[in-house]
Design a protein around this motif. Structure first.
Motif, mmCIF file in Angstrom:
data_model
loop_
_atom_site.group_PDB
_atom_site.id
_atom_site.type_symbol
_atom_site.label_atom_id
_atom_site.label_comp_id
_atom_site.label_asym_id
_atom_site.label_seq_id
_atom_site.Cartn_x
_atom_site.Cartn_y
_atom_site.Cartn_z
ATOM 1 N N VAL A 4 4.400 7.955 8.816
ATOM 2 C CA VAL A 4 4.462 6.553 8.399
ATOM 3 C C VAL A 4 5.817 6.042 8.862
ATOM 4 O O VAL A 4 6.852 6.487 8.380
ATOM 5 C CB VAL A 4 4.321 6.407 6.873
ATOM 6 N N ARG A 5 5.786 5.128 9.804
ATOM 7 C CA ARG A 5 7.026 4.611 10.376
ATOM 8 C C ARG A 5 7.133 3.116 10.110
ATOM 9 O O ARG A 5 6.122 2.422 9.996
ATOM 10 C CB ARG A 5 7.052 4.870 11.871
ATOM 11 N N PRO A 6 8.371 2.617 10.044
ATOM 12 C CA PRO A 6 8.537 1.165 9.907
ATOM 13 C C PRO A 6 7.859 0.459 11.081
ATOM 14 O O PRO A 6 7.761 1.008 12.187
ATOM 15 C CB PRO A 6 10.058 0.976 9.956
ATOM 16 N N TYR A 7 7.437 -0.752 10.830
ATOM 17 C CA TYR A 7 6.791 -1.557 11.866
ATOM 18 C C TYR A 7 7.658 -1.608 13.119
ATOM 19 O O TYR A 7 8.868 -1.783 13.048
ATOM 20 C CB TYR A 7 6.562 -2.981 11.348
ATOM 21 N N ASP A 8 7.023 -1.469 14.272
ATOM 22 C CA ASP A 8 7.681 -1.789 15.539
ATOM 23 C C ASP A 8 6.637 -2.389 16.467
ATOM 24 O O ASP A 8 5.455 -2.047 16.420
ATOM 25 C CB ASP A 8 8.426 -0.588 16.154
ATOM 26 N N ASP A 9 7.094 -3.329 17.287
ATOM 27 C CA ASP A 9 6.194 -4.116 18.128
ATOM 28 C C ASP A 9 5.340 -3.286 19.073
ATOM 29 O O ASP A 9 4.136 -3.511 19.190
ATOM 30 C CB ASP A 9 6.985 -5.138 18.945
ATOM 31 N N LEU A 10 5.940 -2.331 19.767
ATOM 32 C CA LEU A 10 5.179 -1.578 20.765
ATOM 33 C C LEU A 10 4.070 -0.752 20.134
ATOM 34 O O LEU A 10 2.926 -0.740 20.623
ATOM 35 C CB LEU A 10 6.116 -0.688 21.583
ATOM 36 N N ALA A 102 -5.187 6.502 3.156
ATOM 37 C CA ALA A 102 -5.696 6.049 1.849
ATOM 38 C C ALA A 102 -5.074 6.855 0.718
ATOM 39 O O ALA A 102 -4.651 6.285 -0.297
ATOM 40 C CB ALA A 102 -7.221 6.153 1.810
ATOM 41 N N SER A 103 -4.996 8.172 0.883
ATOM 42 C CA SER A 103 -4.405 9.022 -0.163
ATOM 43 C C SER A 103 -2.942 8.690 -0.391
ATOM 44 O O SER A 103 -2.494 8.593 -1.531
ATOM 45 C CB SER A 103 -4.532 10.497 0.213
ATOM 46 N N ARG A 104 -2.193 8.510 0.684
ATOM 47 C CA ARG A 104 -0.765 8.200 0.549
ATOM 48 C C ARG A 104 -0.558 6.844 -0.099
ATOM 49 O O ARG A 104 0.303 6.684 -0.971
ATOM 50 C CB ARG A 104 -0.075 8.228 1.912
ATOM 51 N N ILE A 105 -1.324 5.859 0.331
ATOM 52 C CA ILE A 105 -1.180 4.530 -0.256
ATOM 53 C C ILE A 105 -1.538 4.572 -1.734
ATOM 54 O O ILE A 105 -0.852 3.971 -2.568
ATOM 55 C CB ILE A 105 -2.035 3.494 0.506
ATOM 56 N N GLU A 108 1.532 6.094 -3.457
ATOM 57 C CA GLU A 108 2.825 5.430 -3.296
ATOM 58 C C GLU A 108 2.830 3.941 -3.614
ATOM 59 O O GLU A 108 3.864 3.401 -4.020
ATOM 60 C CB GLU A 108 3.337 5.656 -1.874
ATOM 61 N N LEU A 109 1.715 3.243 -3.443
ATOM 62 C CA LEU A 109 1.704 1.787 -3.626
ATOM 63 C C LEU A 109 2.020 1.350 -5.055
ATOM 64 O O LEU A 109 2.823 0.431 -5.239
ATOM 65 C CB LEU A 109 0.370 1.190 -3.161
ATOM 66 N N PRO A 110 1.439 1.966 -6.086
ATOM 67 C CA PRO A 110 1.753 1.485 -7.442
ATOM 68 C C PRO A 110 3.254 1.519 -7.766
ATOM 69 O O PRO A 110 3.805 0.530 -8.275
ATOM 70 C CB PRO A 110 0.952 2.424 -8.345
ATOM 71 N N GLU A 111 3.934 2.605 -7.451
ATOM 72 C CA GLU A 111 5.374 2.692 -7.729
ATOM 73 C C GLU A 111 6.161 1.695 -6.889
ATOM 74 O O GLU A 111 7.102 1.058 -7.368
ATOM 75 C CB GLU A 111 5.876 4.117 -7.502
ATOM 76 N N PHE A 112 5.785 1.541 -5.625
ATOM 77 C CA PHE A 112 6.433 0.556 -4.760
ATOM 78 C C PHE A 112 6.314 -0.843 -5.372
ATOM 79 O O PHE A 112 7.281 -1.595 -5.426
ATOM 80 C CB PHE A 112 5.800 0.584 -3.360
ATOM 81 N N CYS A 113 5.115 -1.168 -5.825
ATOM 82 C CA CYS A 113 4.880 -2.490 -6.416
ATOM 83 C C CYS A 113 5.719 -2.698 -7.678
ATOM 84 O O CYS A 113 6.324 -3.754 -7.863
ATOM 85 C CB CYS A 113 3.396 -2.673 -6.733
ATOM 86 N N LEU A 136 -10.883 0.757 0.700
ATOM 87 C CA LEU A 136 -10.143 0.079 -0.372
ATOM 88 C C LEU A 136 -10.374 0.756 -1.727
ATOM 89 O O LEU A 136 -9.435 0.930 -2.504
ATOM 90 C CB LEU A 136 -10.528 -1.405 -0.427
ATOM 91 N N ARG A 137 -11.603 1.158 -1.990
ATOM 92 C CA ARG A 137 -11.890 1.879 -3.245
ATOM 93 C C ARG A 137 -11.145 3.217 -3.303
ATOM 94 O O ARG A 137 -10.668 3.620 -4.355
ATOM 95 C CB ARG A 137 -13.382 2.095 -3.404
ATOM 96 N N ALA A 138 -11.040 3.900 -2.168
ATOM 97 C CA ALA A 138 -10.333 5.183 -2.129
ATOM 98 C C ALA A 138 -8.860 5.013 -2.485
ATOM 99 O O ALA A 138 -8.249 5.909 -3.072
ATOM 100 C CB ALA A 138 -10.477 5.827 -0.747
ATOM 101 N N ILE A 139 -8.301 3.878 -2.157
ATOM 102 C CA ILE A 139 -6.908 3.601 -2.498
ATOM 103 C C ILE A 139 -6.764 3.291 -3.986
ATOM 104 O O ILE A 139 -5.727 3.549 -4.576
ATOM 105 C CB ILE A 139 -6.374 2.430 -1.646
#
Length: 185
Positions: A4-10, A102-105, A108-113, A136-139
Motif C-alpha cells: 500500500v503506497r501513497p498515491y502517485d500519478d504514474l 478488502a481485509s486491510r481496509i 485499518e479504516l475504522p481506526e483511521f476514521c 464493499l460488504r467484505a470491508i
C-alpha cells in the motif's frame, strides 16, 4: 502480501488505463459519458484537493509490485462524513490481492476514521457490477438503498453503502422507566 503506497500519478495512471471492464463501465456511468484511461485519470487526479487519503495498491514485490488498484477517501463537505472510492484492474486476475485490500481496509479504516474525525463513510457502486457489492460488504460496509437516476440518461441504478467506524447510536432507545424522559432542567 500487497504493498500500500501513497498515491502517485504514474502508478495511478497505470491502473486507470487498464481498468476491470465493470469498473470502467461504472466510472463512465458516474462521468456520464465514454472515457478512456487518460480522462479517468484526469478526473481522479482532479479530486486530490478533497482527499483525506489516497493510495495505490501494488502486488507483492516477488510478483513485480504491479499497481492494480487506486483508492481514496474524500471529504463530502458534511462534517464527519467521507466518501470512499476504489477502482481496480481485472478483478479475476487480481482476485487475491483485491481480497487482501478488502481485509486491510476492514481492519485499518475504522481506526483511521476515528483519528480523523470521520463518523460515517459512504460508498456507492453500480448495481450491475458483479463484484463491487461483495467487495464493499467484505470491508464492512452495510447496504442502505438503491439509488436510481444515474448515468447520462438516468437509467443506471447505484447502491448506497455506509460504514460507521463506531457503533451507531440507538435510534429507538427504551423509554426511561422512571418517567423522566422529558424532564427539562
Amino acid at each position: 502480501m500487497i504493498l500500500v503506497r501513497p498515491y502517485d500519478d504514474l502508478a495511478a495512471h497505470a491502473v486507470l488505463s487498464w481498468l476491470d471492464v465493470n469498473d470502467h463501465i461504472e466510472a463512465e456511468l458516474v462521468r456520464g459519458q465514454a472515457a478512456g484511461g487518460l480522462q479517468l485519470f484526469a478526473d481522479w487526479r482532479a479530486m486530490r484537493g478533497a482527499w483525506v487519503a489516497g493510495h495505490v495498491f501494488h502486488t507483492a514485490p516477488h510478483l513485480g509490485a504491479v499497481p492494480f488498484a487506486v483508492g481514496a477517501l474524500v471529504n463530502t463537505g458534511q462534517a464527519g462524513v467521507a466518501q470512499a472510492a476504489l477502482l481496480a484492474r481485472d478483478h479475476a486476475r487480481f482476485r487475491r490481492p483485491l481480497a487482501e485490500v478488502a481485509s486491510r481496509i476492514a481492519v485499518e479504516l475504522p481506526e483511521f476514521c476515528i483519528r480523523h474525525g470521520i463518523h460515517r463513510v459512504e460508498a456507492r457502486c453500480w448495481a450491475g457490477h458483479p463484484t463491487a457489492s461483495r467487495f464493499l460488504r467484505a470491508i464492512g460496509f452495510v447496504p442502505e438503498t438503491d439509488l436510481p437516476g444515474f448515468g447520462r440518461d438516468g437509467s443506471a441504478i447505484f447502491r448506497q453503502f455506509a460504514l460507521l467506524p463506531r457503533p451507531a447510536p440507538d435510534l429507538n432507545p427504551e423509554p426511561n422507566q422512571k418517567g423522566t424522559d422529558h424532564v427539562h432542567g
